[in-house]
Design a protein around this motif. Structure first.
Motif, short mmCIF file in Angstrom:
data_model
loop_
_atom_site.label_atom_id
_atom_site.label_comp_id
_atom_site.label_asym_id
_atom_site.label_seq_id
_atom_site.Cartn_x
_atom_site.Cartn_y
_atom_site.Cartn_z
N LEU A 90 61.07 -15.26 18.64
CA LEU A 90 60.29 -15.29 19.88
C LEU A 90 59.30 -14.13 19.90
CD1 LEU A 90 59.89 -16.52 22.74
CD2 LEU A 90 61.45 -14.74 23.56
N PHE A 146 57.34 -12.60 22.38
CA PHE A 146 57.36 -12.76 23.84
C PHE A 146 56.11 -12.22 24.53
CE2 PHE A 146 60.42 -9.21 22.81
CZ PHE A 146 59.64 -8.14 23.23
N ASP A 173 56.59 -9.41 28.68
CA ASP A 173 57.67 -8.44 28.58
C ASP A 173 57.68 -7.54 29.81
OD1 ASP A 173 59.68 -6.77 27.53
OD2 ASP A 173 58.19 -5.48 26.53
N CYS A 215 59.70 -15.32 29.65
CA CYS A 215 60.35 -15.19 28.34
C CYS A 215 61.68 -15.93 28.34
CB CYS A 215 60.59 -13.73 28.00
SG CYS A 215 59.13 -12.70 28.10
N PHE A 216 62.46 -15.75 29.40
CA PHE A 216 63.75 -16.45 29.45
C PHE A 216 63.57 -17.96 29.52
CE2 PHE A 216 65.43 -12.23 30.69
CZ PHE A 216 66.47 -12.15 29.77
N VAL A 218 62.89 -19.17 26.06
CA VAL A 218 64.13 -19.21 25.28
C VAL A 218 64.95 -20.44 25.68
CG1 VAL A 218 66.33 -18.06 24.82
CG2 VAL A 218 64.22 -16.72 24.97
N VAL A 233 67.16 -19.01 18.58
CA VAL A 233 66.11 -18.06 18.95
C VAL A 233 66.53 -16.63 18.64
CG1 VAL A 233 64.67 -17.18 20.83
CG2 VAL A 233 65.34 -19.60 20.79
N VAL A 278 65.09 -12.60 18.72
CA VAL A 278 64.06 -11.82 19.39
C VAL A 278 63.89 -10.49 18.65
CG1 VAL A 278 63.35 -10.72 21.55
CG2 VAL A 278 64.61 -12.88 21.61
N PRO A 279 62.89 -10.40 17.81
CA PRO A 279 62.65 -9.12 17.14
C PRO A 279 62.25 -8.07 18.17
CG PRO A 279 61.42 -10.90 16.08
CD PRO A 279 61.91 -11.42 17.39
N LEU A 280 63.13 -7.11 18.38
CA LEU A 280 62.87 -6.15 19.46
C LEU A 280 61.92 -5.03 19.07
CD1 LEU A 280 66.42 -6.10 21.05
CD2 LEU A 280 64.31 -6.90 22.12
N SER A 281 61.53 -5.00 17.81
CA SER A 281 60.56 -3.97 17.43
C SER A 281 59.12 -4.42 17.71
CB SER A 281 60.71 -3.62 15.95
OG SER A 281 60.45 -4.76 15.16
N GLN A 282 58.95 -5.64 18.20
CA GLN A 282 57.59 -6.11 18.51
C GLN A 282 57.05 -5.38 19.73
OE1 GLN A 282 57.21 -10.13 20.41
NE2 GLN A 282 59.40 -10.25 19.97
N THR A 283 55.74 -5.20 19.73
CA THR A 283 55.12 -4.58 20.92
C THR A 283 53.97 -5.45 21.42
OG1 THR A 283 53.71 -3.19 19.50
CG2 THR A 283 55.77 -2.22 20.30
N ALA A 306 57.30 -6.55 12.31
CA ALA A 306 58.34 -7.06 13.21
C ALA A 306 58.66 -8.52 12.91
CB ALA A 306 57.89 -6.89 14.66
N ALA A 349 58.22 -10.04 9.93
CA ALA A 349 58.35 -10.32 8.50
C ALA A 349 59.53 -11.29 8.32
CB ALA A 349 58.59 -9.03 7.74
N ALA A 398 58.38 0.47 19.65
CA ALA A 398 58.96 -0.31 20.75
C ALA A 398 59.72 0.59 21.72
CB ALA A 398 59.86 -1.40 20.19
N ASN A 420 67.80 -8.45 15.70
CA ASN A 420 67.03 -7.89 16.80
C ASN A 420 66.77 -6.41 16.54
OD1 ASN A 420 67.24 -10.36 17.99
ND2 ASN A 420 68.88 -9.77 19.39
N ARG A 421 66.03 -6.15 15.49
CA ARG A 421 65.82 -4.76 15.13
C ARG A 421 65.03 -4.02 16.20
NH1 ARG A 421 62.76 -6.52 10.23
NH2 ARG A 421 62.74 -8.31 11.60
#
Lengths: 250, 216, 473
Positions: free
Chosen positions: A11, A13, A18, A25-26, A29, A39, A41-46, A71, A73, C411, C472-473
């Protein structure tokens, strides 16, 4: 029509959803999981860097694009509830990295896997009925980058039309820009507002209760004007209509 | 007057600009979807449809005589009193002369029509081509022909024969290219303008009415 | 024409508050957009023609030295005198010299955007030549002492009442608000000029290299008169107007009128080749062609080459929601709308014109309708990038962008900021909206609300709901 093997979806998002619209976002999902996606969710995305890129600040845009590509990859689909963000990754990243062949390759690999939500549901998952309980008279605004950048026109309409409780009414010039344009709306607010007013005039003419779109930026702009002037129409993201009633965690 | 400014320098400047920035090869060779050639009758029908939809008047008949009352009436209601045809265009001259009794008309010379005080005039001329695709009449200055009837008259009467009809502009340009005249004038309907409030208004600078007369 | 594009912001505000202007812009653009759409729908070959026109234009530009050289040779062979003008000043100087040496005191001019670009009329008038604009829209604009506000409909900003008042004041004609009567006045007034002018001045829609021909497209018929009746014909054309062959002309004649006014073809197309020959009963004895560079060879050099494909149809203006909002004059130079937003910074300088490049939402409607497929939004993006590279951006914007990129680099930083904003939002902002924004963002909330940040961002809520998984890195 859940499929046997889960389909891996990351995702994307988007920074706006965010920070301002977690519900969107929810909802995204919920719809994806309803049709068999697994699903992640790569949390390192900004942020994908679109505001910087569109204002000509390519150095900063490049930094954010690199961050995005890290994020996301790996493999699997990248799905986002925002047409302009998908278009940024698919259409602009290769141009942004045009002097770096390895980055172009990485960007193209990400771009090929990136989809806007309605496009993904219809073109990849083959969804014909989103199984939504949503009810109301709805008009759909084509976001410029979803319509022209990604060529998505029918998919959201097909999904909306197949929701039993939804009465889809077309507005005039549905693909006329709402005037958001990212940094444009800050640099030239008077023109931006004028364009938003033109858009709202066409929305109101349909008599719809809801105006929806596949782009968060447009809804923020249109919604901001509706909220200030108290127009009798409610902005709602396409993902929320497709999701229908579902539990939003608090 | 001698040419001013160095052409060679301009071309060199362009060549330098292009150096190292040459073409990205574009996809080649797509030619516009050509339709199969039309029959003469279809060509005429298509021409008529396009010509009339852009404000032209079209008359056709087995011979000139049955058309004269209608043609005379069309000129009369436009206020035309003077008829003229260019020297050497026998066909057009014949039409103009035969038409005189069918209205308050008299024959005039092109020289007279060029005067600012000239009466309202109709200029008669044989058109070299009629293009079906767009409903366009072609008058050229080939072999010393004049362009005045379609230029300064109030009503332009273009005499056509079935052989003049072509499907597309390409054919007409190809035919004229062999001996390219100083002027080729493509004319589609009456002169018009939309410059005031985008309201279509007929008769800006050229003829206010264009009548195509097809004779066998 | 002196560029005023750096004042776009102020000019656009003025335009937005001018009710008469607003009414005329929306009427005009609405009519043009509808007519174009109908014409395209009625012509199945349009997309093929677009591909072909785009390809021909691009290939011509890629070898412009060759094609322009050919044009010069062929036109000269048929009696034309070719002049090369490096810039506007040279073009003006050449034109006034021609008028002087040919003994011209009265000239009739057809509409020419290049003529506007270099202010040809002003230069000839300053040299004592009476210049009469013969296109009705230009005639009106000239009487009013203004400049065109649309490239194919110069007087769109004027109402019939305003036109009539002008005719009363400047021509001594009786007042009428009937458009056909106004057109008849102009016809009569201009006919006498056509018959007595010593020189006709025109632009060129296309220059055909293989025959040295000039193609002119008009609806009124002024282009034909001005290039047939006077003894001298002066053409001023940009170097990019060349097409390789006369036989390439039809494809452009299928594209241009449909894109411009929605007509299948314009009322008059003249193909003019050389000077009057001994057997010709009329036509100019002298033909002067000024080929204008004025920065075009510089544009050819780099990433903006595609903008020179433009055939000046105006379709991008009509469809553009920004043009529809502010009209042509706000742009401050010869070329308004999307095409002008690219050309103006390139031709008058980036500092002067870049406000136009920023005044677009990049919605892409212009590229959709462009008959020669110019990627206008992409070129606007390049201009904005050049603005940054050349150090012309507002320092506050650069500072803001750097800060924004720094926040987005991790992040964790973003989430921390989002949570602070969330707390502020829960305490201070009612009903989930921000009624005002600080600093450069304040314009946003003049007439719109901004959404309040969510009390907790999605990423936080997601971690709460699902826990932190390996991916979820």
């Amino acid at each position: 029509m859940a499929l046997n093997r889960p389909i891996p979806v990351s995702l994307f998002f988007t920074c706006l959803a965010d920070a301002f619209y977690p519900d969107v976002c929810f909802a995204t999902v919920a719809v994806l999981e309803r049709f068999g996606a697994e699903v992640r969710v790569p949390l390192s995305q900004t942020c994908c860097g679109q505001p910087a890129f569109n204002s000509g600040n390519r150095k900063e845009a490049g930094k954010m694009a690199r961050k995005f590509l890290q994020a996301f990859a790996g493999e699997g689909y990248i799905v986002t509830p925002s047409g302009s963000c998908a278009s940024m990754v698919k259409n602009e990243y290769p141009a942004l990295f045009r002097d770096e062949p390895t980055m172009v390759a990485l960007a193209s690999f990400a771009g090929e896997r990136t989809y806007e939500l309605s496009q993904f549901l219809v073109d990849v998952l083959g969804v014909t009925d989103p199984q939504s309980s949503f009810r109301g008279k709805v008009t759909y605004h084509d976001s410029c980058h979803l319509r022209r950048g990604l060529g998505v026109f029918e998919a959201p309409r097909k999904l909306l039309r197949s929701i039993p409780g939804v009465n889809l009414v077309e507005m005039e010039d549905s693909d006329r820009c709402c005037g958001f344009g990212g940094v444009f709306s800050i640099k030239y607010p008077h023109i931006s507002c004028r364009m938003a007013e033109d858009k709202i005039e066409r929305i109101l003419a349909t008599g719809a209760q809801f105006v929806t779109s596949g782009d968060i930026g447009c809804l923020m702009n249109i919604g901001g004007m509706i909220s200030r002037s108290g127009y009798p129409v409610k902005p709602i993201h396409l993902a929320q209509i497709l999701a229908g009633n579902f539990e939003v965690p608090s | 007057m001698e040419p001013v400014g160095r052409k060679e320098e301009l071309l060199r400047r362009i060549a330098v600009a292009l150096r190292g920035h040459e073409a990205i090869k574009s996809a080649s060779g797509a030619t516009a979807g050509r339709e199969a050639a039309l029959s003469v009758a279809d060509r005429i029908a298509r021409f008529r449809n396009m010509f009339e939809s852009q404000g032209g008047n079209f008359l056709a008949g087995p011979s000139l005589d049955p058309l004269l009352p209608e043609l005379g009436e069309a000129l009369r209601i436009s206020g035309v009193t003077a008829l003229f045809s260019p020297r050497g265009d026998e066909r057009a001259r014949l039409v103009a002369e035969t038409l005189v009794p069918f209205g308050p008309f008299r024959l005039a010379s092109p020289g007279e029509i060029r005067q600012l005080s000239a009466p309202s005039s109709a200029g008669f001329q044989t058109a070299e081509f009629a293009i079906a695709e767009t409903g366009t009449i072609v008058q050229s200055g080939q072999k010393g022909k004049t362009l005045l009837p379609g230029l300064i008259s109030d009503v332009h009467v273009a005499i056509l024969s079935p052989a003049a009809f072509v499907d597309r502009m390409e054919e007409c340009l190809a035919a004229l290219s062999e001996d390219l005249p100083r002027t080729i004038s493509f004319i589609t309907g009456p002169s018009r303008t939309g410059d005031i409030e985008q309201t279509l208004t007929i008769g800006a600078h050229g003829p206010k009415k264009v009548i195509a007369v097809l004779l066998p | 024409m002196e560029p005023l594009s750096r004042f776009f912001y102020r000019r656009s505000e003025k335009a937005l508050s001018d009710a008469t202007l607003q009414a005329s812009i929306s009427r005009t653009t609405g009519k043009f957009v509808g007519a174009r759409a109908d014409a395209v729908a009625a012509f199945p070959g349009f997309e093929t023609a677009r591909d072909e026109g785009s390809r021909i234009k691009r290939e011509t530009l890629d070898r412009l030295d060759h094609h322009l050289g050919r044009f010069i040779d062929e036109a000269e062979r048929r009696g034309a005198v070719i002049h090369a003008a490096r810039d506007g000043a040279e073009a003006r100087e050449i034109a006034t010299r021609i008028a002087k040496e040919e003994g011209v005191t009265l000239a009739v001019k057809s509409k020419s955007m290049v003529g506007e670009e270099v202010d040809l009329t002003g230069a000839l008038e300053a040299a004592g030549v009476e210049v009469v604009e013969s296109d009705l829209g230009e005639f009106i604009v000239q009487l009013a002492g203004e400049t065109p506000s649309h490239i194919i409909a110069p007087a769109v900003h004027k109402t019939r009442e305003q036109v009539s008042k002008l005719f009363v004041e400047k021509l001594g004609e009786p007042y009428t608000d009937k458009i056909p009567e106004l057109v008849a006045i102009a016809r009569r007034r201009l006919r006498e000029k056509f018959l007595s002018a010593g020189m006709g001045v025109s632009g060129a829609n296309f220059l055909c290299a293989d025959t040295g021909s000039i193609a002119l497209v008009t609806n009124e018929g002024n282009g034909r008169m001005g290039t047939t009746l006077p003894r001298v014909h002066l053409v001023v054309a940009g170097i990019e107007k060349v097409i390789p062959r006369l036989s390439d002309l039809p494809v452009f004649l299928r594209l241009l009128p449909r894109s411009a006014t929605g007509q299948p073809i314009s009322t008059y197309v003249s193909v003019l080749t050389g000077v009057k020959r001994p057997e010709d009963p009329e036509g100019p004895e002298k033909l002067h062609i000024i080929l204008l560079d004025n920065g075009r060879s510089g544009i050819l050099k780099g990433k903006y080459r595609d903008i020179l494909k433009c055939i000046r149809c105006g379709a991008c203006l009509n469809i553009c929601p920004v043009y529809q909002s502010v009209g042509g004059h706000a742009y401050g130079w010869t070329y308004p709308g999307p095409i002008g937003s690219v050309l103006t910074p390139l031709m008058t300088g980036l500092a002067e014109g870049v406000p136009l490049a920023n005044a677009s939402t990049l919605c892409g409607a212009c590229a959709d309708v462009c008959p020669v497929k110019i990627p206008i939004p992409g070129l606007l993006l390049e201009l904005r990038a050049d603005e940054r590279d050349r150090g012309l951006k507002d320092p506050a914007e650069v500072f803001g962008m750097k800060g924004y990129a720094a926040v987005m680099s991790r992040a964790g930083i973003l989430e921390a900021l989002e949570r602070i904003a969330g707390v502020i939002s829960s305490v201070f902002l009612k009903e989930g909206k921000a009624p005002w924004l600080p600093f450069r963002f304040s314009g946003w909330t003049d007439r719109r609300d901004f959404p309040a940040p969510a009390p907790q961002p999605f990423r936080k809520l997601w971690k709460k709901q699902r826990g932190i998984r390996p991916w979820n890195r």
